[in-house]
Design an enzyme around this catalytic site. Structure first.
Site, PDB file in Angstrom:
ATOM      1  N   HIS A   7       0.763  -0.840  -0.143  1.00 27.24           N
ATOM      2  CA  HIS A   7       0.356  -0.076  -0.340  1.00 27.24           C
ATOM      3  C   HIS A   7       1.003   1.402   0.296  1.00 27.24           C
ATOM      4  O   HIS A   7       2.450   1.092   0.459  1.00 27.24           O
ATOM      5  CB  HIS A   7      -0.626  -0.026   1.030  1.00 27.24           C
ATOM      6  CG  HIS A   7      -0.196  -0.504   2.336  1.00 27.24           C
ATOM      7  ND1 HIS A   7      -0.053  -1.497   3.252  1.00 27.24           N
ATOM      8  CD2 HIS A   7       0.335   1.571   3.654  1.00 27.24           C
ATOM      9  CE1 HIS A   7       0.769  -1.447   4.296  1.00 27.24           C
ATOM     10  NE2 HIS A   7       0.286  -0.095   4.146  1.00 27.24           N
ATOM     11  N   HIS A  79       3.989   6.851   3.493  1.00 31.99           N
ATOM     12  CA  HIS A  79       4.841   5.683   3.245  1.00 31.99           C
ATOM     13  C   HIS A  79       4.493   4.728   2.211  1.00 31.99           C
ATOM     14  O   HIS A  79       3.057   4.888   1.844  1.00 31.99           O
ATOM     15  CB  HIS A  79       4.907   5.137   5.097  1.00 31.99           C
ATOM     16  CG  HIS A  79       3.801   4.265   5.642  1.00 31.99           C
ATOM     17  ND1 HIS A  79       3.101   4.986   5.947  1.00 31.99           N
ATOM     18  CD2 HIS A  79       3.396   3.339   4.990  1.00 31.99           C
ATOM     19  CE1 HIS A  79       1.914   4.071   6.988  1.00 31.99           C
ATOM     20  NE2 HIS A  79       2.122   3.117   5.195  1.00 31.99           N
ATOM     21  N   GLU A 129       7.575   1.321   5.531  1.00 38.23           N
ATOM     22  CA  GLU A 129       7.202  -0.256   5.675  1.00 38.23           C
ATOM     23  C   GLU A 129       7.301  -1.591   4.724  1.00 38.23           C
ATOM     24  O   GLU A 129       6.941  -1.794   4.333  1.00 38.23           O
ATOM     25  CB  GLU A 129       5.760  -0.369   6.272  1.00 38.23           C
ATOM     26  CG  GLU A 129       5.078  -0.996   6.983  1.00 38.23           C
ATOM     27  CD  GLU A 129       3.115  -0.266   7.217  1.00 38.23           C
ATOM     28  OE1 GLU A 129       2.724   0.317   6.653  1.00 38.23           O
ATOM     29  OE2 GLU A 129       2.565  -1.719   8.377  1.00 38.23           O
TER      30      GLU A 129
HETATM   31 CO    CO Z   1       1.412   1.451   6.005  1.00 38.30          CO
END
Ligand code: CO
Length: 133
Positions: A7, A79, A129
């Protein structure tokens, strides 16, 4: 080591407005609001054919997003999240390569899978991440 883009996360100062934008304006499949007190965020996942968007909004006054919104009141990119086959193995590999992690231990993320964040000073200013595939 990194695999699929899981994502792209975007900080939304007005979560309802952002939900409306993606659901009603852009016609995307928008999921429910999930509160993650351990991270100090409320999140909403948006399903796209090839990845997801994650809308982020501060949850509580100690939220790490309070500082983000102080610097960028309009919100914006927060992020990128990539899949890895084994988060625990990724910790060992990254530390051996001298890369810093924001937390020493992976934590369960929005979908219960372990996640970790790399220090943005080691990743060209982009917060990254990693999530267990
Ligand atoms: Co995230």
């Amino acid at each position: 080591m990194i695999g699929r883009l899981d994502h792209v996360a975007i900080v939304a100062p007005d979560l309802d407005a952002a939900i409306s934008l993606y659901r009603d304006g852009l016609g995307a499949e928008v999921g429910p609001v999930l509160d993650l007190p351990a991270f100090g965020v409320s999140t909403v996942f948006i399903r796209l054919p090839n990845t997801h968007l994650e809308l982020l909004h501060p949850l509580g006054e100690a939220s790490p997003l309070v500082g983000f919104l102080a610097r960028q009141p309009g919100g914006g990119l927060h992020h990128l999240c990539f899949e890895v086959a084994d988060v625990a193995a990724a910790v060992t590999t990254l530390q051996a390569r001298g890369m810093r992690l924001l937390d020493p231990e992976p934590r369960p993320g929005a979908h219960g899978k372990p996640v970790l964040f790399l220090h943005p000073k080691d990743t060209g200013g982009v917060l990254i991440e990693l999530v267990q595939a």
